[in-house]
Scaffold this motif. Structure first.
Motif, PDB file in Angstrom:
ATOM      1  N   ARG A 185       0.714  -1.222   0.047  1.00  0.00           N
ATOM      2  CA  ARG A 185       0.066   0.215   0.096  1.00  0.00           C
ATOM      3  C   ARG A 185       0.837   1.246   0.023  1.00  0.00           C
ATOM      4  NH1 ARG A 185      -3.694   0.072   4.826  1.00  0.00           N
ATOM      5  NH2 ARG A 185      -4.226  -1.880   4.071  1.00  0.00           N
ATOM      6  N   TYR A 186       1.877   1.292   0.863  1.00  0.00           N
ATOM      7  CA  TYR A 186       2.769   2.484   0.999  1.00  0.00           C
ATOM      8  C   TYR A 186       4.087   2.500   0.170  1.00  0.00           C
ATOM      9  CZ  TYR A 186      -0.925   3.642   4.541  1.00  0.00           C
ATOM     10  OH  TYR A 186      -2.056   4.072   5.096  1.00  0.00           O
ATOM     11  N   VAL A 212       7.687   1.407   7.472  1.00  0.00           N
ATOM     12  CA  VAL A 212       6.730   1.232   6.469  1.00  0.00           C
ATOM     13  C   VAL A 212       5.506   2.198   6.842  1.00  0.00           C
ATOM     14  CG1 VAL A 212       5.392  -0.200   4.953  1.00  0.00           C
ATOM     15  CG2 VAL A 212       7.814  -0.483   5.348  1.00  0.00           C
ATOM     16  N   GLY A 213       4.901   2.800   6.156  1.00  0.00           N
ATOM     17  CA  GLY A 213       3.667   3.606   6.375  1.00  0.00           C
ATOM     18  C   GLY A 213       3.537   4.795   5.631  1.00  0.00           C
ATOM     19  N   PRO A 214       2.573   5.682   5.992  1.00  0.00           N
ATOM     20  CA  PRO A 214       2.459   7.018   5.433  1.00  0.00           C
ATOM     21  C   PRO A 214       3.676   7.955   5.787  1.00  0.00           C
ATOM     22  CG  PRO A 214       0.556   6.552   6.576  1.00  0.00           C
ATOM     23  CD  PRO A 214       1.405   5.402   6.819  1.00  0.00           C
ATOM     24  N   PRO A 215       4.367   8.532   4.556  1.00  0.00           N
ATOM     25  CA  PRO A 215       5.447   9.403   4.739  1.00  0.00           C
ATOM     26  C   PRO A 215       5.437  10.338   5.826  1.00  0.00           C
ATOM     27  CG  PRO A 215       5.268   9.166   2.717  1.00  0.00           C
ATOM     28  CD  PRO A 215       3.961   8.505   3.121  1.00  0.00           C
ATOM     29  N   ASP A 216       4.329  10.991   5.763  1.00  0.00           N
ATOM     30  CA  ASP A 216       4.077  12.053   6.894  1.00  0.00           C
ATOM     31  C   ASP A 216       4.005  11.785   8.294  1.00  0.00           C
ATOM     32  OD1 ASP A 216       1.622  11.096   6.226  1.00  0.00           O
ATOM     33  OD2 ASP A 216       0.483  12.547   7.136  1.00  0.00           O
ATOM     34  N   LEU A 217       3.983  10.516   8.685  1.00  0.00           N
ATOM     35  CA  LEU A 217       3.810   9.864   9.874  1.00  0.00           C
ATOM     36  C   LEU A 217       5.206   9.351  10.323  1.00  0.00           C
ATOM     37  CD1 LEU A 217       0.409   8.028  10.155  1.00  0.00           C
ATOM     38  CD2 LEU A 217       1.071  10.311  11.086  1.00  0.00           C
ATOM     39  N   LEU A 218       6.393   9.467   9.442  1.00  0.00           N
ATOM     40  CA  LEU A 218       7.504   8.909   9.780  1.00  0.00           C
ATOM     41  C   LEU A 218       8.108   9.302  11.284  1.00  0.00           C
ATOM     42  CD1 LEU A 218       9.289   8.306   6.576  1.00  0.00           C
ATOM     43  CD2 LEU A 218       8.956   6.594   8.304  1.00  0.00           C
ATOM     44  N   PRO A 219       8.009  10.603  11.376  1.00  0.00           N
ATOM     45  CA  PRO A 219       8.775  11.112  12.672  1.00  0.00           C
ATOM     46  C   PRO A 219       7.951  10.592  13.967  1.00  0.00           C
ATOM     47  CG  PRO A 219       8.268  13.027  11.117  1.00  0.00           C
ATOM     48  CD  PRO A 219       7.697  11.781  10.307  1.00  0.00           C
ATOM     49  N   ASP A 220       6.640  10.570  13.785  1.00  0.00           N
ATOM     50  CA  ASP A 220       5.750  10.067  14.880  1.00  0.00           C
ATOM     51  C   ASP A 220       6.141   8.559  15.141  1.00  0.00           C
ATOM     52  OD1 ASP A 220       3.445  10.122  16.958  1.00  0.00           O
ATOM     53  OD2 ASP A 220       2.760   8.507  15.494  1.00  0.00           O
ATOM     54  N   THR A 221       6.277   7.702  14.102  1.00  0.00           N
ATOM     55  CA  THR A 221       6.691   6.269  14.305  1.00  0.00           C
ATOM     56  C   THR A 221       7.799   6.076  14.856  1.00  0.00           C
ATOM     57  OG1 THR A 221       5.393   6.160  12.109  1.00  0.00           O
ATOM     58  CG2 THR A 221       6.946   4.173  12.924  1.00  0.00           C
ATOM     59  N   ILE A 222       9.057   6.884  14.403  1.00  0.00           N
ATOM     60  CA  ILE A 222      10.103   6.824  15.249  1.00  0.00           C
ATOM     61  C   ILE A 222       9.994   7.055  16.577  1.00  0.00           C
ATOM     62  CG2 ILE A 222      12.679   7.248  15.026  1.00  0.00           C
ATOM     63  CD1 ILE A 222      12.368   7.837  11.910  1.00  0.00           C
TER      64      ILE A 222
END
Length: 700
Positions: free
Chosen positions: A371-372, A414-424
């Motif tokens: 998906r992403y 892996v996921g929406p690019p705009d959520l990368l900072p929150d994911t890390i």
């Protein structure tokens, strides 16, 4: 006149040529069997038992002849068979094993191996039972009266010695089969011949390794698959011992086995349970490893207690089967513990929280990646030895492995690019809550920059080599080697095939496995894992495999390609993973395979091909960089003689790639020693402390 001329034609026939070749290559084997046949014919041993003859005590070996001063019997006894059936079985075993050894080792060496192994087996076995005679061991008392003949010990010696000349995986398989046969027969039958076989094996396995091993050394399996297959086979051997004891009870070294064989249904249940667990060991399941270790340790402990009671008291025990299987379990436990890194595949449970509750993690990971999209290494996150962290929204994941108190997140989340900072940030919080050290491994520059904004530090650990396909043409001087490889393959009848390996015939898959395991066997250290896949990963239906096959069906080389997803379930490229060539095959086969794969992917509309990043290999100078960079540089230099990462990096330059940096992200320099240990365990789960010390010494 013409007919007579044809009849007198001196040109040898094919049969005559083969006979001459056999006489030239295996004269000892053929000569010995001829002597055995003539003596059997002359004495009548080919159709009747020899021990009924009055002269049998004059030629048979054992402890009684030595006490009677018949010192010639160790020589005279090994050219006879006790019964007609033994003559046939021994001749087949000797003819196959000794001829093979003579073909590979030469006549002089084979004679030395067979003669010394046979004589050592006879003499040491005779003296052993003689010294143990009149003890509480009924087995020794019984064998101290035995007079025997035969030459199977020479064949066992030859097999043990010639196994050192084989390449992986066959050297390990031959040795495992040989040791399993000798162990089972000695533990549960314990005849005089079984004792001789054990002694010959103990002599010529290490001696053969020292004298005849050239390309490979050691007895330990090199690949995770071989460790798993050995563990799987070990459990089957234990199950086979239970079946053999039930149907063929005997009077062994440890006592009679008939009273302990149990019922038919208990034997069947034991075999079924072992078969189920063994199959899970073959797949590398962690739960099967723990279950087998626990049961094996329990069995060995109870066996030791039983032995202690039997030795320390006059208690009459009937623990022959218990002790025998206990020894087999001890070997299985030792193998499982030594190869514990091969059993890291977790039990796949359903996700229990968040939006993905009830979903199988492997399914969720593949759906999110499609998906992403992801980086050129993101497909490696689907490999079964990884674990996963999913935030509550179910739209992201981080693949990781845990070693030495460190969580190694593999490539980009892996996921929406705009959520990368929150994911890390959320993943870091989760690791800290569990008291673990997090790091991000093999990330792209974009993720390294985001991590830097969150206070992390980074170091370049590799370079991804990217070939852009739309403009790819093998023209100009820079592509001369590639064009030559393609043209030479065409002239030699080498065909390129791009396939799903799992759909190929068994013969092709077997060749691919053999090529891969032989390649690993030539290395100084075991097979690497983590970001370096093997044949098992190549069997995934989503992975494409390039094969170079000649007109005879021989596989000369193999490459595997992992899909690179862009957003919206689109495969935009492929990443090179497995790259193996047959040592004696078409030499420029890798150049041919990569070039042909690039052409095929270009025709399919792919944008890029990644030749992947060789770990610890970079083009940049590290003279004025950070200490971590110099540390990685030193580690890369130390591992170069074993795995050739830098040579591989230089080889990929033939395809004129562009380079993209690959990073390790960490929060604190104080975490680096623990991260280094964790990465070592991730890449080399079976490596020993001795291997690491040797690696460090080489690096200096």
């Amino acid at each position: 006149m013409d007919d007579n001329a044809d009849a007198l034609d001196p040109t040898p026939t094919r049969g005559a040529t083969r006979t001459r070749t056999a006489l030239r290559r295996v004269p000892f084997t053929l000569g010995f069997l001829a002597v055995v046949f003539l003596l059997g014919l002359f004495t009548g041993g080919l159709w009747s038992r020899l021990d009924r003859r009055s002269w049998y005590p004059e030629i048979a070996y054992g402890w009684p002849p030595l006490t009677e001063g018949k010192f010639w019997t160790p020589v005279t006894g090994w050219v006879f068979g006790l019964t007609p059936g033994q003559y046939l079985c021994m001749a087949i075993l000797f003819g196959a094993s000794v001829a093979w050894a003579e073909w590979r080792l030469g006549t002089a060496r084979t004679v030395l191996v067979c003669a010394s192994g046979q004589l050592a087996g006879i003499l040491v076995a005779s003296v052993t039972v003689g010294l143990l005679a009149h003890t509480h061991l009924a087995w020794a008392d019984r064998l101290a009266e035995v007079r025997d003949v035969g030459f199977t010990t020479a064949a066992i010696s030859a097999l043990a010695a010639v196994s050192a000349t084989l390449r992986s995986p066959w050297r390990l398989r031959v040795r495992a089969a040989l040791m399993a046969y000798v162990a089972i027969t000695f533990l549960f039958e314990s005849t005089f011949a079984d004792l001789m076989h054990l002694i010959a094996l103990a002599v010529w396995l290490p001696l053969g390794e020292k004298l005849f091993s050239r390309t490979e050394h050691g007895f330990w399996p090199r690949t995770r698959r071989e460790v798993r297959m050995l563990a799987f086979t070990g459990l089957l051997v234990i199950a086979a011992a239970s079946v053999a004891v039930y149907f063929f009870p005997g009077n062994s070294l440890l006592g009679p086995t008939g009273d302990e064989r149990g019922s038919f249904w208990s034997t069947l249940l034991t075999v079924l349970v072992i078969a189920v667990v063994a199959d899970q060991l073959r797949k590398g399941k962690r739960w099967a490893w723990w279950a087998t270790i626990a049961y094996g340790v329990l069995h060995v402990t109870l066996t030791l207690i039983l032995l202690g009671v039997a030795i320390g008291t006059d208690y009459a025990t009937t623990g022959a089967v218990t002790v025998g299987t206990g020894l087999l379990w001890a070997g299985e436990v030792a193998l499982l513990y030594g190869g514990r890194g091969a059993f890291r595949v977790p039990l796949r449970r359903k996700i229990t929280e968040g939006a993905l509750t009830g979903t199988e993690p492997g399914v969720a990971v593949r759906e999110l990646l499609a998906r992403y999209g992801g980086s050129t290494m993101s497909w490696m996150t689907t490999w079964p030895e990884n674990k996963y962290w999913f935030p509550a929204d179910g739209e992201r994941y981080v693949a990781y492995q845990r070693h030495a108190g460190t969580v190694i997140a593999l490539t980009d989340p892996v996921g929406p690019p705009d959520l990368l900072p929150d994911t890390i940030a959320a993943f870091t919080d989760r690791c800290e809550a569990d008291g673990l050290v997090p790091c991000l491994f093999s990330t792209t520059a974009a993720v390294a920059d985001i991590a830097g904004e969150l206070g992390w530090r980074s170091a370049q650990i590799a370079e991804d080599t990217i070939v852009d396909l739309p403009a790819l043409e093998f023209k100009g001087k820079a592509w001369q080697d590639i064009r030559s490889a393609i043209n030479k393959a065409t002239k030699e009848g080498i065909e390129f095939r791009l396939v799903e390996l799992a759909d190929e015939p068994f013969a092709v898959i077997a060749q691919v496995r053999a090529i891969s395991e032989e390649w690993v066997g030539e290395k100084g250290l075991p097979e690497m894992g983590f970001t370096l896949g093997g044949v098992e990963e190549a069997l995934d239906p989503a992975v494409r495999v390039g094969l170079a096959i000649d007109t005879k069906g021989i596989v000369h080389g193999v490459t595997s390609w992992l899909p690179v997803y862009g957003p919206g379930d689109e495969i935009r490229g492929w990443t090179l993973d497995v790259m193996r060539r047959r040592p004696d095959g078409f030499r420029p086969v890798i150049e041919f395979l990569i070039a042909s794969s690039c052409q095929a992917f270009k025709e399919e509309g792919a944008e890029i091909v990644s030749l992947s990043g060789a770990p610890l290999a970079r083009s940049t100078d590290t003279a004025d960089t950070e200490p971590i960079d110099r540390l990685l540089e030193g580690l890369g230099a130390a591992m170069e003689p074993y795995y050739g990462f830098r040579s591989l990096h230089a080889f990929k330059a033939k395809f004129q790639p562009r380079h993209e940096p690959v990073f390790l992200c960490y929060r604190d320099e104080a975490d680096l020693p623990r991260i280094g240990i964790a990465l070592t365990k991730a890449y080399l789960p079976e490596v020993s402390a001795k291997d690491l010390i040797a690696l460090g010494a080489t690096g200096h």
